[in-house]
Motif scaffolding. Structure first.
Motif, short mmCIF file in Angstrom:
data_model
loop_
_atom_site.label_atom_id
_atom_site.label_comp_id
_atom_site.label_asym_id
_atom_site.label_seq_id
_atom_site.Cartn_x
_atom_site.Cartn_y
_atom_site.Cartn_z
N THR A 5 -2.98 -12.60 -7.70
CA THR A 5 -4.33 -12.20 -7.34
C THR A 5 -4.44 -10.68 -7.43
N SER A 7 -5.24 -8.81 -4.99
CA SER A 7 -4.58 -8.28 -3.80
C SER A 7 -3.07 -8.21 -3.97
N GLU A 8 -2.48 -9.26 -4.53
CA GLU A 8 -1.03 -9.28 -4.74
C GLU A 8 -0.60 -8.19 -5.71
N GLN A 11 -0.85 -4.91 -3.87
CA GLN A 11 0.26 -4.75 -2.92
C GLN A 11 1.52 -4.26 -3.63
N GLU A 32 -7.71 5.55 2.10
CA GLU A 32 -8.36 4.46 1.36
C GLU A 32 -9.07 5.00 0.12
N VAL A 44 -12.81 -2.77 -0.74
CA VAL A 44 -12.50 -4.07 -0.14
C VAL A 44 -11.11 -4.53 -0.57
N SER A 45 -10.79 -4.36 -1.85
CA SER A 45 -9.47 -4.77 -2.36
C SER A 45 -8.36 -3.96 -1.70
N ARG A 47 -8.45 -2.53 1.29
CA ARG A 47 -8.31 -2.95 2.69
C ARG A 47 -7.58 -4.28 2.80
N GLU A 48 -7.90 -5.21 1.89
CA GLU A 48 -7.24 -6.51 1.90
C GLU A 48 -5.74 -6.37 1.63
N ALA A 49 -5.39 -5.52 0.67
CA ALA A 49 -3.98 -5.32 0.35
C ALA A 49 -3.24 -4.65 1.49
N LYS A 51 -3.98 -4.76 4.70
CA LYS A 51 -3.83 -5.69 5.82
C LYS A 51 -2.66 -6.65 5.56
N ALA A 52 -2.54 -7.10 4.31
CA ALA A 52 -1.43 -7.98 3.96
C ALA A 52 -0.10 -7.26 4.10
#
Length: 231
Positions: A5, A7-8, A11, A32, A44-45, A47-49, A51-52
């Motif tokens: 994804t 996000s992955e 990361q 950010e 958004v991407s 922040r998502e990364a 958080k993971a």
């Protein structure tokens, strides 16, 4: 092969950034906004990364002061091991037994090296911990988890391998969590004390083979209980 994804992928790129910039635990991360510009992705991407990665202890998001490189602890690894073992145990599978066998293989395999190199001061620390175990077993009818954990951490300290200590502690924490949930694998506390004392005596004597036997004996009772629980 499964597709990653956004996000992955992000990361992985953030991890590589940490390596490329030589950042360590507590080091400030780019903001950010800087990450958005650097990787050409949405806020958004990012922040998502982040958080993971925070869940994995790779970064730590501090409100009001930005993001820093995290502790990089093995707590998520231990939690994953415990969850896997718990799920398999609930389905009548050998998850907890397998976890115990891996921990046994690690500890029994390393104890010979400890017996060959342990300094006298570490032996005294270990004897003190065993004495604390015996007091707890006698006065409280059981050994505190913190005391048992301290013993196994102190036992391998002389090997001077921080990663090894973290891995062993992760397996200890995972096994204790699952055993707490299922109330399985516990030995009589006085027997446990005797096993720990024999391990220390063997290490103090520099007898690697005796130390390995003592370590495997320590796991024998746990193994038998877990096998009986499997039916």
């Amino acid at each position: 092969m499964p597709r990653t994804t956004v996000s992955e992928d992000l990361q992985a790129r953030i991890r590589q950034l940490i390596l490329d910039r030589g950042l360590g635990p507590g080091s400030p991360m780019p903001t950010e906004t800087e990450l958005v510009e650097l990787f050409d992705v949405s806020r958004v991407s990012v922040r998502e990364a982040l958080k993971a990665l925070q869940a994995l202890r790779v970064v730590e998001i501090r409100r009001g002061s930005g993001t820093v490189v995290g502790s990089l602890s093995m707590a998520p690894f231990a939690e994953g091991l415990a969850f896997r073992a718990a799920v398999r145990h609930r389905h009548g599978e050998a998850g907890l037994y397998e976890l115990m066998r891996v921990r046994e293989a690690l500890e029994a395999g390393l104890i010979v090296g400890v017996a060959a190199s342990v300094p006298a001061e570490d032996v005294e620390v270990l004897r003190g911990i065993v004495a604390a175990m015996e007091r707890e077993a006698r006065d409280e009818g059981g050994i505190a988890r913190a005391t048992d954990r301290a013993f196994h951490l102190a036992l391998y300290r002389s090997l001077d391998n921080h990663l090894l200590s973290e891995v062993l502690d992760a397996f200890w924490a995972a096994m204790e969590k699952v055993r707490g949930d299922f109330d399985g694998g516990h030995q009589d506390p006085l027997t446990t004390c005797a096993h720990h004392r024999e391990i220390v005596d063997a290490v103090a004597a520099g007898d690697g083979r005796r130390a390995e036997r003592a370590m495997r004996t320590h796991f024998d009772g746990i193994r038998e209980r877990l096998l009986a629980d499997l039916g």
